[in-house]
Design an enzyme around this catalytic site. Sequence first.
Site, PDB file in Angstrom:
ATOM      1  N   THR A 104     -11.648   0.346   1.603  1.00 46.17           N
ATOM      2  CA  THR A 104     -11.938   0.249   2.426  1.00 46.17           C
ATOM      3  C   THR A 104     -12.203  -1.408   2.686  1.00 46.17           C
ATOM      4  O   THR A 104     -12.011  -2.281   2.831  1.00 46.17           O
ATOM      5  CB  THR A 104     -13.123   0.669   2.598  1.00 46.17           C
ATOM      6  OG1 THR A 104     -13.631   0.580   1.454  1.00 46.17           O
ATOM      7  CG2 THR A 104     -14.202   1.551   3.026  1.00 46.17           C
ATOM      8  N   SER A 115      -7.786  -0.718 -12.310  1.00 46.19           N
ATOM      9  CA  SER A 115      -7.969  -1.806 -12.436  1.00 46.19           C
ATOM     10  C   SER A 115      -7.499  -2.755 -13.487  1.00 46.19           C
ATOM     11  O   SER A 115      -8.318  -3.514 -13.762  1.00 46.19           O
ATOM     12  CB  SER A 115      -8.569  -2.507 -11.707  1.00 46.19           C
ATOM     13  OG  SER A 115      -9.070  -1.734 -10.269  1.00 46.19           O
ATOM     14  N   SER A 171      -5.032  -4.719 -13.787  1.00 48.12           N
ATOM     15  CA  SER A 171      -4.106  -5.361 -13.859  1.00 48.12           C
ATOM     16  C   SER A 171      -5.129  -6.714 -13.238  1.00 48.12           C
ATOM     17  O   SER A 171      -5.151  -7.943 -13.133  1.00 48.12           O
ATOM     18  CB  SER A 171      -3.449  -5.588 -11.905  1.00 48.12           C
ATOM     19  OG  SER A 171      -3.783  -5.098 -11.557  1.00 48.12           O
ATOM     20  N   GLU A 204      -1.271 -11.376  -6.786  1.00 47.26           N
ATOM     21  CA  GLU A 204      -1.114  -9.815  -6.301  1.00 47.26           C
ATOM     22  C   GLU A 204      -0.145  -9.864  -5.223  1.00 47.26           C
ATOM     23  O   GLU A 204       0.769  -9.531  -5.218  1.00 47.26           O
ATOM     24  CB  GLU A 204      -2.377  -9.069  -5.631  1.00 47.26           C
ATOM     25  CG  GLU A 204      -3.506  -8.390  -7.543  1.00 47.26           C
ATOM     26  CD  GLU A 204      -2.256  -7.266  -8.134  1.00 47.26           C
ATOM     27  OE1 GLU A 204      -1.466  -6.831  -7.655  1.00 47.26           O
ATOM     28  OE2 GLU A 204      -3.351  -6.821  -9.229  1.00 47.26           O
ATOM     29  N   ASP A 259     -11.493  -5.612  -7.085  1.00 48.98           N
ATOM     30  CA  ASP A 259     -11.048  -4.905  -8.702  1.00 48.98           C
ATOM     31  C   ASP A 259     -10.907  -6.368  -8.661  1.00 48.98           C
ATOM     32  O   ASP A 259     -11.576  -6.192  -9.921  1.00 48.98           O
ATOM     33  CB  ASP A 259      -9.699  -4.727  -9.001  1.00 48.98           C
ATOM     34  CG  ASP A 259      -9.291  -3.410  -7.984  1.00 48.98           C
ATOM     35  OD1 ASP A 259     -10.347  -2.813  -7.096  1.00 48.98           O
ATOM     36  OD2 ASP A 259      -7.843  -3.002  -7.716  1.00 48.98           O
TER      37      ASP A 259
END
Length: 389
Positions: free
Chosen positions: A37, A126, A128, A162, A174
Amino acid sequence: MDSPFLKSVFADKFADNTNDVSVYASPGRINLIGEHTDYNGGFVFPGTVEQGIMAVIAPNSLDRVRAYSLDLDDYAQWELNDTEGPAATCFRFVYGIMRELKERGIDIKGFDTVFAGDVPLGAGMSSSAALESCFAFGLNDLFKQGEGISKWDMVLAGQATEHKYIGTNCGIMDQFASVFGKKGSLMRLDCRSREFEYFPFAPQGYKLVLVNSCVKHELAGSPYNDRRRSCENVVKAIQSLYPDRQVETLRDCTWDDLNKVKSLCTQEDLQRATFVLGEKDRVLAVCDALIRNDYEEVGRQMYLTHNGLSKDYEVSCEELDFLNDIAKACGVTGSRIMGGGFGGCTINLVKDDMYDCFIQTVTEKYEGKYHITPKIINVVIGDGSRKIQ
Ligand code: GLA
């Protein structure tokens, strides 16, 4: 994670650097509900775990970054003005953050670092974002002049890393969770306005437990980006029907809109949007239920999310559906895939008196079918990015 040990590794690897070291940590996250979402402008409901990434960092007198990943036993170095960056993914996170902080006005100088983590990789927790947030927080702290960048800038630097250096067009959940996490609280974030509130979370008589399937089926990037594109296609169709309306994401779309664009969209794109619209409502239903201490309702919504992620969004896999079926058969209050999907963990809301039986059953059955021992992680909600020393 053990900071004296990490510091001793630093002293060993970078013996020529006698500057004072600083130690930073950033956690992984869970998400109670609100999956896929964030990039649709909706709500998410994450909290941070105790597991995370820790980094020892010290400036060096070189115009270069030297980095050692303890977990991967891998080393890389790059010049501060390097425009390509290192090849190995774990270093690209550090490189990307360095670039993003520079763009935001932080005068990053050469530094040495050793980092390590105890948040499982590929588990949907998460790792990363924990790595990005750790370096965003740490490098800002070390090289800022004056106030430095805000916590939201750290979140956005992580997300941009990212997008630009890894190739995953993720949302902000995240990195937000990792930076803003608070011990004992979940956070409800409105990803459109970026307003959020802390929700103390200590359900009486229940435990939150992750069951890690220990499988990861596809590379995160492409199927994730495909899902995002499907949502954008539906938004474009609605925009074409209502050019005068402000429709930016699926957050701005109603069930009626979805009905009206049926003939303009592919069945697959409609299915993805159906999940997202339902998930928007489910996060709010869970918040209401939490206020009433109605954990049965929280659990019911979690199962609905799993079903939607599996059937409509199609980000589940055989192993995760199997774990969900076992939870249901055991009478677990709520269970669902957590995170981006395609493997990783389920998150389970389990009554205290059912906990032992569930853990034993899920372990035996999963081992029996896949010959893999699932990893059980009891959730303890910890703090966000911070300086340890
Ligand atoms: C990944 C992404 C997040 C979010 C989740 C799904 O974790 O990084 O931005 O989209 O998947 O909710």
